[in-house]
Design an enzyme around this catalytic site. Structure first.
Site, short mmCIF file in Angstrom:
data_model
loop_
_atom_site.label_atom_id
_atom_site.label_comp_id
_atom_site.label_asym_id
_atom_site.label_seq_id
_atom_site.Cartn_x
_atom_site.Cartn_y
_atom_site.Cartn_z
N LYS A 95 -11.28 58.27 -11.75
CA LYS A 95 -10.45 57.58 -10.76
C LYS A 95 -9.20 58.41 -10.58
O LYS A 95 -8.81 59.18 -11.47
CB LYS A 95 -10.07 56.19 -11.31
CG LYS A 95 -9.57 55.23 -10.26
CD LYS A 95 -10.71 54.48 -9.60
CE LYS A 95 -10.21 53.58 -8.50
NZ LYS A 95 -11.28 52.78 -7.89
N GLY A 195 -12.13 35.39 0.72
CA GLY A 195 -11.85 36.69 1.33
C GLY A 195 -13.01 37.16 2.18
O GLY A 195 -14.10 37.46 1.66
N VAL A 196 -12.81 37.18 3.51
CA VAL A 196 -13.89 37.64 4.41
C VAL A 196 -13.44 38.93 5.10
O VAL A 196 -13.35 39.02 6.31
CB VAL A 196 -14.31 36.54 5.41
CG1 VAL A 196 -15.16 35.51 4.71
CG2 VAL A 196 -13.10 35.86 6.07
N GLY A 197 -13.14 39.93 4.27
CA GLY A 197 -12.77 41.25 4.77
C GLY A 197 -14.02 42.10 4.95
O GLY A 197 -15.07 41.60 5.34
N VAL A 199 -16.21 43.43 2.91
CA VAL A 199 -17.42 43.01 2.19
C VAL A 199 -17.76 41.56 2.52
O VAL A 199 -18.92 41.23 2.83
CB VAL A 199 -17.22 43.16 0.66
CG1 VAL A 199 -18.46 42.65 -0.09
CG2 VAL A 199 -16.95 44.61 0.29
P1 NAD Z 1 -10.72 43.92 2.30
O1 NAD Z 1 -9.28 44.21 2.06
O2 NAD Z 1 -11.39 44.40 3.51
O3 NAD Z 1 -11.00 42.35 2.19
C1 NAD Z 1 -10.30 41.49 1.36
C2 NAD Z 1 -10.05 40.22 2.13
O4 NAD Z 1 -9.42 39.28 1.28
C3 NAD Z 1 -9.11 40.43 3.34
O5 NAD Z 1 -9.68 39.84 4.49
C4 NAD Z 1 -7.83 39.73 2.90
O6 NAD Z 1 -7.12 39.20 3.99
C5 NAD Z 1 -8.38 38.66 1.99
N1 NAD Z 1 -7.42 38.12 1.03
C6 NAD Z 1 -6.45 38.77 0.35
N2 NAD Z 1 -5.80 37.93 -0.46
C7 NAD Z 1 -6.40 36.73 -0.30
C8 NAD Z 1 -6.18 35.46 -0.85
N3 NAD Z 1 -5.22 35.24 -1.76
N4 NAD Z 1 -6.98 34.44 -0.48
C9 NAD Z 1 -7.96 34.64 0.43
N5 NAD Z 1 -8.20 35.83 1.01
C10 NAD Z 1 -7.43 36.86 0.66
O7 NAD Z 1 -11.45 44.48 0.98
P2 NAD Z 1 -13.01 44.68 0.78
O8 NAD Z 1 -13.33 46.11 1.00
O9 NAD Z 1 -13.76 43.64 1.50
O10 NAD Z 1 -13.14 44.43 -0.79
C11 NAD Z 1 -13.06 43.13 -1.32
C12 NAD Z 1 -13.03 43.20 -2.84
O11 NAD Z 1 -14.23 43.84 -3.28
C13 NAD Z 1 -11.87 44.04 -3.39
O12 NAD Z 1 -11.48 43.48 -4.63
C14 NAD Z 1 -12.50 45.40 -3.62
O13 NAD Z 1 -11.83 46.12 -4.65
C15 NAD Z 1 -13.89 45.01 -4.05
N6 NAD Z 1 -14.91 46.04 -3.79
C16 NAD Z 1 -15.10 46.48 -2.52
C17 NAD Z 1 -16.08 47.45 -2.30
C18 NAD Z 1 -16.38 47.95 -0.91
O14 NAD Z 1 -17.44 48.55 -0.71
N7 NAD Z 1 -15.53 47.71 0.07
C19 NAD Z 1 -16.85 47.96 -3.36
C20 NAD Z 1 -16.64 47.45 -4.65
C21 NAD Z 1 -15.64 46.49 -4.85
#
Ligand code: NAD
Length: 369
Positions: A95, A195-197, A199
């Protein structure tokens, strides 16, 4: 500050401190293990001193921030070794962190300077995207080094890992539901997605297609609207999501959400989501959850779909979509093995997964020696 004797440092092969006065780059690359292959892991670009500026003079805040950065990179690189080992990848764990606010200092020049440092590691570490870095930043690095993965363009580029992560979480939920609720499909199973980002949105789609009942939350209104457009979802306030009366709680926002404040309110009997570092304290909260009869899918096992998709890019291989999907779907079987061992040995799933990962890494190291 003890480093070599700390639990975080233990077993690290190499830690490199990088600085470039011209661009303001201050970065640390941690290579935990290359036993299973070149160390793969993202670049976290984060203003570590920010958390200390309100309660310390600026020089003290900077020092404390740097200490936090050291421990963060060590903890995260070890986590990548475990994640990659459990996913059966030909990748070790590493990392990197870049210290500072990416919006203020994250210029292409700085990323190119960092790319030159990564290049000097001669392929023992492959960088990828993480919090604070973007495809454009990786593209700037790629002007200086080939040791960058998760690119949008190029012969072996694998692009956005999020849909693959979501598929892994979906099959992980299926295997947890089968194990705990003895249900072989998700129709009528109620899942609360925090969290509906990137993923979470794909996960919602998989769940709705499987006939699950879905409750969501987010702190960004437009993300909620995007999820509502996928189908019939119930929306709750962010503070209420962990306490929803449901079958599965799927944390897909930030880490640390499973802690002594939230756990007593959780009504789900399965916790299975994408977020990294869900447990505030590993070995404590997973045991607490076990004793409460809640099945916890270890985060780094269930969220490995993204790195599984990136593996081929590191090895400069072409992989068909079907082969990639099959590999991501194996996350379900891996989790079942973790759940069964946890039941058999009456020990938390997180501890079981750590021991399995350590065993895989030790065997790979012995084979190499
Ligand atoms: P992202 O930032 O796109 O989505 C996160 C979502 O959570 C956002 O929509 C944000 O507004 C929301 N959020 C933040 N704080 C919040 C809260 N207190 N309550 C409700 N919603 C909240 O991130 P992502 O890429 O979708 O990743 C999500 C998680 O999965 C992270 O912890 C990331 O480290 C982990 N992850 C992601 C991947 C990947 O492929 N993107 C891979 C492994 C792990």
């Amino acid at each position: 500050m003890p480093v070599f004797d700390s639990r975080s440092f233990q077993d690290h092969e190499q830690v490199v401190f990088c600085s470039d006065a011209a661009t303001g780059l201050k970065a640390i690359v941690a290579v935990h293990s290359t036993a299973c292959g070149p160390a793969g892991g993202g670049i976290r670009f984060w203003d570590y001193a920010a958390a200390h500026r309100n309660n310390a003079p600026s020089d003290v805040a900077e020092t404390r921030g740097e200490q936090d950065a050291v421990y963060d990179v060590l903890r995260l690189s070890r986590g990548m070794s475990y994640k990659n080992a459990m996913a059966g990848l030909r990748l070790g764990g590493g990392k990197s962190v870049i210290i500072g606010n990416p919006k203020e200092i994250g210029t292409p020049d700085l990323m190119r300077a960092f790319g030159r440092f990564v290049d000097r590691l001669s392929g023992s570490y492959y960088a990828a995207e993480d919090v604070g870095t973007s495809p454009a930043m990786l593209a700037a690095m790629a002007e200086e080094t080939n040791y960058v993965s998760g690119l949008d363009d190029g012969e072996f580029a694998t692009g956005d890992p999020s849909p693959h992560t979501a598929l892994g979480v979906f099959v992980g939920i299926q295997s947890a539901v089968k194990h705990r609720l003895q249900k072989t499909d998700l129709s009528g199973v109620h899942v609360a997605v925090q969290g509906v980002g990137h993923v979470g949105i794909y996960l919602v789609e998989y769940l709705l297609n499987a006939g699950a009942k879905v409750t969501i939350t987010d702190i960004v209104a437009s993300n909620i609207e995007a999820a509502k457009a996928k189908g019939d979802v119930t929306v709750v306030e962010p503070a209420a999501i962990h306490a929803v009366d449901c079958d599965v709680f799927a944390p897909c926002a930030l880490g640390g959400g499973l802690n002594p404040t939230t756990i007593p309110d959780i009504k789900a009997t399965v916790i299975a989501g994408a977020a990294n570092n869900q447990l505030e304290h590993e070995g404590v909260q997973d045991e607490d959850l076990r004793q409460r009869g809640i099945l916890y899918a270890p985060d780094y096992v269930i969220n490995a779909g993204g790195i599984i998709s990136v593996e081929a890019e590191v090895h400069r291989e072409k992989v068909s979509d079907a082969d990639r999907e099959a590999k991501v779907r194996r996350i379900g079987d891996t989790l079942t093995r973790v759940f069964e061992a946890s039941d058999r040995e009456s020990r938390p799933t997180g501890t079981i997964a750590n021991e399995m990962a350590e065993d895989i890494i030790a065997k790979a190291a012995a084979k190499k020696a």
